[in-house]
Design a protein around this motif. Structure first.
Motif, mmCIF file in Angstrom:
data_model
loop_
_atom_site.group_PDB
_atom_site.id
_atom_site.type_symbol
_atom_site.label_atom_id
_atom_site.label_comp_id
_atom_site.label_asym_id
_atom_site.label_seq_id
_atom_site.Cartn_x
_atom_site.Cartn_y
_atom_site.Cartn_z
ATOM 1 N N ALA A 191 0.829 -1.206 0.000
ATOM 2 C CA ALA A 191 0.000 0.000 0.000
ATOM 3 C C ALA A 191 0.861 1.253 0.000
ATOM 4 C CB ALA A 191 -0.934 -0.009 1.211
ATOM 5 N N VAL A 192 1.985 1.231 0.716
ATOM 6 C CA VAL A 192 2.829 2.413 0.827
ATOM 7 C C VAL A 192 3.410 2.813 -0.531
ATOM 8 C CG1 VAL A 192 4.902 3.352 1.908
ATOM 9 C CG2 VAL A 192 3.353 1.968 3.246
ATOM 10 N N ARG A 193 3.670 1.840 -1.385
ATOM 11 C CA ARG A 193 4.239 2.191 -2.694
ATOM 12 C C ARG A 193 3.181 2.434 -3.767
ATOM 13 N NH1 ARG A 193 5.613 -3.704 -2.806
ATOM 14 N NH2 ARG A 193 4.334 -4.668 -4.444
ATOM 15 N N GLY A 236 -2.367 6.449 -8.149
ATOM 16 C CA GLY A 236 -3.425 7.438 -8.048
ATOM 17 C C GLY A 236 -3.164 8.698 -8.848
ATOM 18 N N LEU A 237 -1.918 8.894 -9.266
ATOM 19 C CA LEU A 237 -1.578 10.074 -10.054
ATOM 20 C C LEU A 237 -1.871 9.884 -11.544
ATOM 21 C CD1 LEU A 237 1.737 10.936 -8.201
ATOM 22 C CD2 LEU A 237 -0.513 12.012 -7.913
ATOM 23 N N LEU A 238 -2.390 8.734 -11.910
ATOM 24 C CA LEU A 238 -2.849 8.506 -13.289
ATOM 25 C C LEU A 238 -4.241 9.122 -13.429
ATOM 26 C CD1 LEU A 238 -1.701 4.771 -13.541
ATOM 27 C CD2 LEU A 238 -0.668 6.709 -14.762
ATOM 28 N N VAL A 239 -4.278 10.450 -13.396
ATOM 29 C CA VAL A 239 -5.561 11.151 -13.282
ATOM 30 C C VAL A 239 -6.412 11.032 -14.539
ATOM 31 C CG1 VAL A 239 -4.740 12.776 -11.527
ATOM 32 C CG2 VAL A 239 -4.485 13.352 -13.960
ATOM 33 N N GLY A 240 -5.820 10.653 -15.659
ATOM 34 C CA GLY A 240 -6.598 10.456 -16.879
ATOM 35 C C GLY A 240 -7.265 9.098 -16.953
ATOM 36 N N TRP A 241 -6.970 8.232 -15.997
ATOM 37 C CA TRP A 241 -7.557 6.891 -15.975
ATOM 38 C C TRP A 241 -8.861 6.888 -15.180
ATOM 39 C CZ3 TRP A 241 -4.128 1.996 -15.753
ATOM 40 C CH2 TRP A 241 -3.037 2.129 -16.607
ATOM 41 N N GLU A 242 -9.725 5.946 -15.501
ATOM 42 C CA GLU A 242 -10.903 5.721 -14.674
ATOM 43 C C GLU A 242 -10.473 5.100 -13.347
ATOM 44 O OE1 GLU A 242 -14.055 6.635 -15.256
ATOM 45 O OE2 GLU A 242 -13.242 7.635 -17.025
ATOM 46 N N LEU A 255 -5.845 -5.182 -1.694
ATOM 47 C CA LEU A 255 -6.983 -4.273 -1.815
ATOM 48 C C LEU A 255 -6.755 -2.975 -1.046
ATOM 49 C CD1 LEU A 255 -10.002 -6.741 -1.695
ATOM 50 C CD2 LEU A 255 -9.092 -5.511 -3.675
ATOM 51 N N ALA A 256 -5.994 -3.034 0.049
ATOM 52 C CA ALA A 256 -5.608 -1.784 0.727
ATOM 53 C C ALA A 256 -4.740 -0.936 -0.194
ATOM 54 C CB ALA A 256 -4.865 -2.089 2.026
ATOM 55 N N ALA A 257 -3.860 -1.591 -0.945
ATOM 56 C CA ALA A 257 -3.040 -0.854 -1.917
ATOM 57 C C ALA A 257 -3.920 -0.213 -2.983
ATOM 58 C CB ALA A 257 -2.019 -1.797 -2.554
ATOM 59 N N GLY A 258 -4.885 -0.971 -3.484
ATOM 60 C CA GLY A 258 -5.799 -0.412 -4.479
ATOM 61 C C GLY A 258 -6.627 0.723 -3.924
ATOM 62 N N ALA A 259 -7.096 0.564 -2.686
ATOM 63 C CA ALA A 259 -7.907 1.619 -2.065
ATOM 64 C C ALA A 259 -7.099 2.898 -1.882
ATOM 65 C CB ALA A 259 -8.448 1.127 -0.718
ATOM 66 N N HIS A 260 -5.876 2.759 -1.407
ATOM 67 C CA HIS A 260 -5.024 3.950 -1.221
ATOM 68 C C HIS A 260 -4.837 4.678 -2.547
ATOM 69 C CE1 HIS A 260 -2.111 6.566 0.585
ATOM 70 N NE2 HIS A 260 -1.133 6.125 -0.175
ATOM 71 N N ALA A 261 -4.598 3.926 -3.608
ATOM 72 C CA ALA A 261 -4.390 4.535 -4.925
ATOM 73 C C ALA A 261 -5.639 5.293 -5.374
ATOM 74 C CB ALA A 261 -4.019 3.463 -5.950
ATOM 75 N N ALA A 269 1.215 10.991 1.685
ATOM 76 C CA ALA A 269 0.786 10.964 0.283
ATOM 77 C C ALA A 269 -0.600 11.574 0.124
ATOM 78 C CB ALA A 269 0.805 9.531 -0.245
ATOM 79 N N LEU A 270 -1.515 11.242 1.043
ATOM 80 C CA LEU A 270 -2.870 11.802 0.966
ATOM 81 C C LEU A 270 -2.851 13.316 1.132
ATOM 82 C CD1 LEU A 270 -4.862 9.198 3.125
ATOM 83 C CD2 LEU A 270 -4.613 9.259 0.634
ATOM 84 N N LEU A 271 -2.129 13.794 2.134
ATOM 85 C CA LEU A 271 -2.088 15.231 2.394
ATOM 86 C C LEU A 271 -1.378 15.981 1.272
ATOM 87 C CD1 LEU A 271 -1.375 15.064 6.218
ATOM 88 C CD2 LEU A 271 -3.474 15.865 5.123
ATOM 89 N N GLY A 272 -0.324 15.378 0.708
ATOM 90 C CA GLY A 272 0.383 16.012 -0.400
ATOM 91 C C GLY A 272 -0.466 16.092 -1.655
#
Length: 372
Positions: free
Chosen positions: A169-171, A176-182, A205-211, A313-316
């Motif tokens: 999840a940390v990596r 999430g920065l793929l902002v053009g993706w669904e 799934l935690a990794a996916g949720a974080h993203a 990452a969330l706050l940034g």
């Protein structure tokens, strides 16, 4: 931001906002990782004995210096490298981002066994030649084992199927920065990246949720809106209840009064991926500013560097780079590399066709991010 991401047409102001959020996400994660690193392995009582009743409030040394990052930040940077390489290789018709991620993670694995970058191949690109990344910073056993051979994990055959730790999840913030993706595709790719090392559904799934949460914030949404979308998407995935329940628990805790270390430790549970993510979300929601949020996120008896990185990452992503504590940034290990990679990612995502494609080719760019 939403219009530019959807259409692929970026105005100057939108490009600048996106670059600030990319920088904020990557720097915020690294700052949170470094802030929490001195506390890894300590109980809350031990933290308070060493740093006072408020716990750690300013950066402290780890690995011989202030601002030192762990293997989690190293792997996050190689995630970014892999995503850029996937975009560059798209021109060739060989479009399979999980393969590019696996290759990038294998380049990181080489840094954990090689003395340095002296013998790195040209096709490895520039990041693998950054000498500071060859420091061994408490890499998780799951990461070393999962990336220790050339076999790529898949959702059907994941690596380390019992591993529930937070490291994948940390990596995952860069997805999430793929902002053009669904958002559902962001979640899927983050999961496919996570199963290279962490094969338990709770972990991937935690990794996916974080993203997906980062994805919403990077597109200008509020934390609550990003969380609601994430919960809706998780519902379609087998094994999602522990992660969804942890996120709902974090939302409920916001309404329970002033934040305390005891509440953070309750959310954290046994320190596995879903608890670490819940702590990050809670601290991002209740923190008065980024300093306060990160202080809440790391002062507990669990994986402090992981919760610090997830929260950072969330706050940034939410506030952009200029909201990060400048005094903490000045001492951050590898900051020039993080900034360079962040700006390369932003340039690739907003101006990729001007760098490579059927009609144009920038040799310098392809030397940095080879197609091989």
């Amino acid at each position: 931001m939403g219009t530019a991401a959807a259409t692929g047409v970026w105005g100057r102001a939108e490009q600048q906002d996106f670059r600030s959020r990319v920088r904020g996400t990557l720097l915020g994660a690294a700052v949170g990782d470094a802030f929490g690193a001195p506390l890894d392995g300590l109980s809350l009582d031990e933290i308070r004995a060493a740093h006072g009743t408020e716990g750690l409030t300013e950066p402290a040394p780890a690995y011989g210096r202030r601002g030192a990052v762990t293997a989690a930040t190293q792997l996050a940077l190689f995630t970014v490298d892999g995503l850029i390489r996937a975009q560059v290789r798209r021109d060739t018709g060989a479009w399979h981002p999980p393969t590019d991620l696996h290759r990038a993670y294998r380049r990181w694995a080489a840094t954990q066994s090689d003395w340095g970058p002296d013998e790195r191949r040209e096709e490895d690109g520039w990041l693998a030649r950054e000498e500071w990344l060859y420091a061994r910073r408490a890499p998780a056993r799951a990461c070393l084992l999962g990336l220790g051979n050339a076999v790529m994990g898949t959702l059907e055959r994941p690596k380390n199927p019992d591993e529930r730790g937070p490291e994948a999840a940390v990596r995952s913030a860069p997805f999430g920065l793929l902002v053009g993706w669904e958002p559902q595709l962001v979640l899927q790719l983050a999961v496919e990246g996570a199963v290279q090392t962490h094969g338990h559904p709770t972990a991937y799934l935690a990794a996916g949720a974080h993203a997906v949460i980062v994805h919403g914030l990077a597109r200008g949404e509020a934390v609550d809106g990003a969380l609601q979308r994430t919960l809706a998407l998780l519902a379609a995935h087998p094994g999602h209840p522990p992660v969804a329940d942890a996120l709902r628990h974090a939302l409920g805790a916001v309404r329970q009064g002033m934040p305390t270390a005891a509440r953070v430790e309750e959310l954290l549970g046994d320190g596995t991926a879903e608890g670490a993510l819940a702590v990050a979300v809670y601290c991002a929601l209740v923190g008065e500013d980024i300093r306060h949020g990160l202080r809440l996120a790391v002062n507990h008896g669990g994986p402090s560097s992981a919760t610090g990185a997830l929260c950072g990452a969330l706050l940034g992503a939410l506030h952009g780079e200029t909201a990060l504590p400048p005094g903490w940034l000045t001492e951050l290990e590898g900051r020039p590399t993080v900034l360079e990679l962040a700006d390369d990612f932003a340039m690739e995502m907003t101006q990729g066709p001007a760098l490579h494609g059927p009609a144009v080719s920038a040799p310098g760019w392809l030397a940095r991010y080879p197609r091989g």
